[in-house]
Design an enzyme around this catalytic site. Sequence first.
Site, PDB file in Angstrom:
ATOM      1  N   ARG A  42       0.812  -1.216   0.000  1.00  0.00           N
ATOM      2  CA  ARG A  42       0.000   0.000   0.000  1.00  0.00           C
ATOM      3  C   ARG A  42       0.848   1.270   0.000  1.00  0.00           C
ATOM      4  NH1 ARG A  42      -3.448  -2.055   4.967  1.00  0.00           N
ATOM      5  NH2 ARG A  42      -1.305  -2.322   5.616  1.00  0.00           N
ATOM      6  N   ARG A  71      10.214  -0.610   8.956  1.00  0.00           N
ATOM      7  CA  ARG A  71      10.551  -0.973  10.332  1.00  0.00           C
ATOM      8  C   ARG A  71      12.069  -0.998  10.447  1.00  0.00           C
ATOM      9  NH1 ARG A  71       6.362   0.534  11.835  1.00  0.00           N
ATOM     10  NH2 ARG A  71       4.612  -0.655  12.646  1.00  0.00           N
ATOM     11  N   HIS A 118      10.149   8.184  14.052  1.00  0.00           N
ATOM     12  CA  HIS A 118       8.991   7.339  13.717  1.00  0.00           C
ATOM     13  C   HIS A 118       7.710   8.177  13.629  1.00  0.00           C
ATOM     14  CE1 HIS A 118       7.789   2.855  14.001  1.00  0.00           C
ATOM     15  NE2 HIS A 118       6.998   3.482  13.178  1.00  0.00           N
ATOM     16  N   GLU A 122      15.552   2.904  18.591  1.00  0.00           N
ATOM     17  CA  GLU A 122      14.974   4.250  18.518  1.00  0.00           C
ATOM     18  C   GLU A 122      15.249   4.994  19.830  1.00  0.00           C
ATOM     19  OE1 GLU A 122      10.885   3.926  17.041  1.00  0.00           O
ATOM     20  OE2 GLU A 122      11.583   3.272  15.084  1.00  0.00           O
TER      21      GLU A 122
END
Length: 527
Positions: A152, A233, A279, A262
């Site tokens: 997508r 990811r 993110h 992160e």
Amino acid sequence: MKKKIIIPEPLDSEAIEEFKHRNGFELKILDRPSRDVLMKEIRDASGLIVRSKTKVDKELLSIAENLEVVGRAGVGTDNIDVDFAEARGILVINAPEESLDSVADLTLGLILGICRKINLAIFRTCKGDFNRKGLVGFELQGKTLGILGFGRIGRKVARRAKAFGLKIITHDPYISGKIQRTPGVEFVSFKELLQNSDIISIHVPLNKKTKHLISHEEFALMKDGVFIINTSRGEVVNTDALFSALQSKKVAGAGLDVVEEESERCILIDHPNVIITPHIGASTFDAQKNVSWKILEGVFDVLHGREPVYPVNFPKLSEDIRQIYTPFRELIIILARLLVVLNQEAFNQIQLNFPEALPTDLIRTLSRDFLAIFLEPLVSTRINAINSMKIAEDRQIQIVESIRIGKDFEKEIKIQVKNNKKSNTQIAGMIDSLNNIHITMIDEFMLDFIPRGNIFLIHYEDMPGMIGKFSTFLGKNNINIAELQVAQNRALKTQLMMLKTDEKVSGTIIDEMKKIEGTRFLSYYEL
Ligand code: NAD
């Protein structure tokens, strides 16, 4: 009684306002509730909507007596114990499509940012330094963008990238058909994508196969001076390998919305040729608003008994499949309702025979629907189509799904309940060209009736006068017979009668009828 939906995390206020006034529901907004408050409120809640902060764990789910659905306003469900919810028959839904445009926008932002060194330029001007030295970048026009994963987001990135004059190649081994013929997009092998791209943008899911999909070997195959973009990811790219590739100038720059670590421990954070965003792919006002509306709609749908659009722990059916599914679902539910009464013995195997044309996913869904009704008398906990397969597994009931080939079985489902491989009881039904359901077989008896109305199924000794006895008894009680069919088993000297009455029949009359001499088994249904 109103169904309570608790919302312990912020959602769009306009969406809340709109849904607050729906009849039969109470929206309970909790402002940063403590765990204790949440535990108290969940007890009688039917729905729960969370973002990423609330821990929906075993402890919380265990005390939620009425909970039917957990809605995740967003994509990831890491904060929800999805398996445990499934085992408890609680549906988990999310809103995965509302932030895709935002992620695709950010991807283009990172491509532009890193190719034009916008990060370095801003860093300098912030310090009052307007010197352009070392800030020469690249145009996008005519360069090759390799999109890894043409799902997508990958497709939305492609659409945007075309406007910048980028040549687009992609690799996605699981895409076929129309999408593979997307104009202006060339499908290539993984190796070709690595070898020929000036910019590689990653859009694959994280799973066992894609963890460190991009590592030392893959960097070695890439063009010198390639740009790497990752908004998927962090774990898809091996951080150490990327760091080495940046140091050796193999990689000219990287734009990353996601990294393996992160936090400040990430070794890439102060690299001059790297842009890292925390993110924020889905962090736009638009995405957050859309997600709020979608998840509220989804939770209300489920609580109204409608099928969820984005189920996480239940198979999702496409529109074409849904059209095939609906009549077969009605059929298998009727078969389950009849069989649950007809089967009087212990069982450890259920064999479900489906027409060959039904897709595998649909077969699994229909089996779950069947088990939700057939196993209900066995379990003390809630059972529904979400957890029924698991309950069968836990009880070591073997579920065998078979296909029957041939024109005669095109629209028929046959179910056999067995104990140690010996058949207890069986039933078959089919759908006609007008989508009417017919019952065509019960045990060894061949019949043909539409299971609608007040129906008796009576198994009795094959001897003269039996039909008369049942009809006279009903007549004496002022009950009119609407339809009657009899099937015979000569070998066993028994018959099965299907008898429909105009009126509903009371429990006392049914009990009296069971006493008629020669009756082996009598069941009554209101369908
Ligand atoms: P999607 O499932 O629609 O598409 C993923 C595509 O990757 C699929 O077409 C699949 O066939 C393909 N794929 C799987 N394994 C592959 C492989 N080994 N090689 C090539 N292709 C492969 O997913 P999506 O919604 O487009 O999301 C893409 C990624 O973006 C996911 O990792 C998702 O978690 C992430 N995402 C990030 C953010 C963010 O905030 N940065 C937000 C939403 C989604």
